[in-house]
Design a protein around this motif. Structure first.
Motif, PDB file in Angstrom:
ATOM      1  N   THR A  22     -13.570  -6.599  -7.246  1.00 19.64           N
ATOM      2  CA  THR A  22     -12.770  -6.333  -6.047  1.00 19.64           C
ATOM      3  C   THR A  22     -13.620  -5.644  -4.998  1.00 19.64           C
ATOM      4  N   ALA A  23     -13.421  -6.027  -3.737  1.00 18.08           N
ATOM      5  CA  ALA A  23     -14.229  -5.467  -2.660  1.00 18.08           C
ATOM      6  C   ALA A  23     -13.376  -5.250  -1.421  1.00 18.08           C
ATOM      7  N   LEU A  24     -13.725  -4.211  -0.682  1.00 13.38           N
ATOM      8  CA  LEU A  24     -13.101  -3.904   0.600  1.00 13.38           C
ATOM      9  C   LEU A  24     -14.166  -3.935   1.683  1.00 13.38           C
ATOM     10  N   ASP A  25     -13.907  -4.684   2.747  1.00 13.44           N
ATOM     11  CA  ASP A  25     -14.708  -4.615   3.966  1.00 13.44           C
ATOM     12  C   ASP A  25     -13.849  -3.874   4.976  1.00 13.44           C
ATOM     13  N   ALA A  26     -14.135  -2.589   5.160  1.00 14.01           N
ATOM     14  CA  ALA A  26     -13.217  -1.709   5.883  1.00 14.01           C
ATOM     15  C   ALA A  26     -13.289  -1.846   7.399  1.00 14.01           C
TER      16      ALA A  26
END
Length: 324
Positions: A22-26
């Protein structure tokens, strides 16, 4: 916006080394890093505090299969569904000629009938059309003072839209992993992520880093100016500034500390520039407050002002801070 297109190979290598699902590009911006994370097989959450980057992410990252059909593109490029003229009247004599402004109103009369991913694709194509047509891709001036004869400047917006719609259709793919796009403040993001990528606005030593000032027309166009406050007294008809602490030298250091703390349980990857504040030592120290291991990688990178080949470029060092 500060696109990371040329840094994608290095970023992809870093993400592959980190692993996770899982990844977040904020601060998704152009969406190129979010798209890279999707291509690497992550379940991606994208975020931006502006509308148009969030819509681009909905079209290219969240969207797994929907395309604009030839008939839908023809309809958008055809006659208007109604007599709306908001863009024609509000921006009379600004940025684009009368035919192009009429097309933007007409296109929206059709786009309003689309939903979900198709709506996002159409809006993204319209936004990119306007960005390509406008000299240097920014809306701080209203004339053609930077007309260098490029093809993009002399295509009609209708012609641009057909090409850009095809471009966006071409990048849609099914990663078999669910992704989502959101619009809002970073501090409001909930959830747990294996990897958090941070590419905030780079606070300059002087003034501020205001994306609205440069891209207000794209932001308004992406929502047909609904809910937006136009500063009617300004020559450019720009939107009221949206505050973010990351854009100001007095508040950016604390904003970074709070963000590091918010995502302390994730592997944090931060991009930052050597010509911004705070400096690399300050950022590294702040990250070490919540991370036992912090690695700093330095890469030379050229930033361009504008979208044309002759755009002025500055070589700076781009830092990658990796906190584990």
């Amino acid at each position: 916006m500060g696109s990371k297109y040329k840094l994608v190979p290095q970023l992809a290598q870093v993400f592959a080394e980190i692993g996770g699902t899982t990844a977040l590009d904020a601060f998704s911006g152009s969406g190129v890093v979010s798209y890279t994370l999707k291509a690497l097989g992550y379940q991606v959450t994208t975020n931006d505090f502006l509308n148009f980057p969030s819509i681009i992410a909905a079209a290219t990252v969240e969207n797994q299969s929907e395309l604009l059909t030839a008939d839908e593109i023809d309809a958008i490029c055809g006659d208007a569904c109604d007599d709306r003229d908001f863009i024609q009247s509000t921006f009379d004599g600004l940025y684009f000629d009368a035919d192009d402004r009429a097309f933007l109103d007409s296109a929206w009369s059709h786009i309003d009938q689309l939903t979900d991913a198709k709506h996002a694709l159409a809006v993204s194509a319209l936004v990119l059309s306007a960005a390509r047509k406008q000299p240097r891709g920014v809306f701080t001036f209203t004339d053609l003072r930077y007309d260098d004869g490029r093809r993009d400047l002399h295509l009609s917006l209708r012609e641009h839209f057909r090409e850009r719609a095809g471009d966006y259709n071409a990048v849609v793919f099914d990663s078999r992993q669910p992704s989502r796009a959101r619009c809002g403040e970073v501090s409001a993001i909930e959830g747990e992520f294996d990897v958090v990528y941070l590419d905030p606005p780079y606070a300059p030593p002087r003034d501020d880093n205001c994306y609205i000032k440069r891209y207000h027309f794209l932001e308004g166009l992406s929502v047909y100016w609904r809910g937006q406050q136009i500063m009617q007294q300004t020559k450019t008809k720009k939107l009221a500034k949206k505050y973010t602490p990351f854009s100001y030298k007095r508040t950016v250091a604390q904003a970074l500390r709070e963000t590091f703390k918010q995502f302390k349980d994730s592997t944090i990857v931060l991009s930052y520039s050597s010509n911004a504040v705070p400096d690399a030592a300050t950022i590294e120290a702040a990250m070490r407050e919540v991370k036992g291991s912090v690695e700093v990688r330095q890469m030379d990178h050229r930033y361009s002002f504008g979208t044309h080949p002759a755009a002025q470029r500055r070589t700076v060092s781009e830092y990658l801070f990796i906190g584990r």
